[in-house]
Scaffold this motif. Sequence first.
Motif, mmCIF file in Angstrom:
data_model
loop_
_atom_site.group_PDB
_atom_site.id
_atom_site.type_symbol
_atom_site.label_atom_id
_atom_site.label_comp_id
_atom_site.label_asym_id
_atom_site.label_seq_id
_atom_site.Cartn_x
_atom_site.Cartn_y
_atom_site.Cartn_z
ATOM 1 N N LYS A 109 42.148 87.323 -18.804
ATOM 2 C CA LYS A 109 41.109 87.617 -19.425
ATOM 3 C C LYS A 109 41.226 87.209 -21.112
ATOM 4 O O LYS A 109 42.341 87.455 -21.713
ATOM 5 N N ASP A 124 39.572 94.696 -8.474
ATOM 6 C CA ASP A 124 38.513 95.193 -7.728
ATOM 7 C C ASP A 124 38.705 94.850 -6.240
ATOM 8 O O ASP A 124 37.894 95.389 -5.389
ATOM 9 N N LEU A 159 34.120 87.634 -12.143
ATOM 10 C CA LEU A 159 33.355 87.405 -13.038
ATOM 11 C C LEU A 159 32.924 88.680 -14.038
ATOM 12 O O LEU A 159 32.756 88.272 -15.060
ATOM 13 N N TYR A 160 32.974 89.812 -13.653
ATOM 14 C CA TYR A 160 32.608 90.624 -14.300
ATOM 15 C C TYR A 160 33.980 91.558 -14.706
ATOM 16 O O TYR A 160 33.780 92.786 -15.169
ATOM 17 N N ASN A 161 34.968 91.312 -14.380
ATOM 18 C CA ASN A 161 36.330 92.166 -14.544
ATOM 19 C C ASN A 161 36.568 92.064 -16.230
ATOM 20 O O ASN A 161 36.308 90.939 -16.855
ATOM 21 N N GLU A 162 36.861 93.050 -16.661
ATOM 22 C CA GLU A 162 37.084 93.177 -18.119
ATOM 23 C C GLU A 162 38.550 93.076 -18.432
ATOM 24 O O GLU A 162 39.143 93.014 -19.752
#
Length: 178
Positions: free
Chosen positions: A84, A98, A104-107
């Motif tokens: 990231k 996850d 795409l939505y991982n922080e």
Amino acid sequence: MKNYVLILSFLLLGFYSCNKEDDAFAPPITAENTFSCKIDGELFVPKDHGGFIPLYGYLIEILEDNSWIITLSNGKNTLYLFIKKINNTGNYEVFASDGDQDFLYNEKTGMEFTDNGNNIEYISLNNSENIEILSYTNGQKLILKFDKIVLGSTTNNASIILTDGKLNINKETLNKDQ
């Protein structure tokens, strides 16, 4: 008798000249467009480029915020790395993933591994060790290493240990000669 000696010689020569996948060697970190690590002590090296959403090879996606999604496969197993927002060299902590393989939505930075032969997926867990970014150029080059990262199975209590990881990618030259 001569025929038996010749046949035995050819058989022995054949056995010793066979290339086993286990005999592969880890490329040095200075070699461009390479990755290697050991998974539970066995060397994992992606094969050369083999297509989109790779059947084997390297697939690199760089997002607008300079987050890297790296897919590495040898045709049997696939390793997914998500780092990231690379904005400097140094350590990037690996967090729980996850398990969706798209990131795409991982922080946060994470890893996943698919053992296709045994149909088992492993994901990074919280409190994992770090990935060290040694060098990078926005949207183009990345050199990293890691010493030890533990991934846990999504279906049972099994885990795998990734060690001696090293990656050197240049998107401009990746797959140009293949």
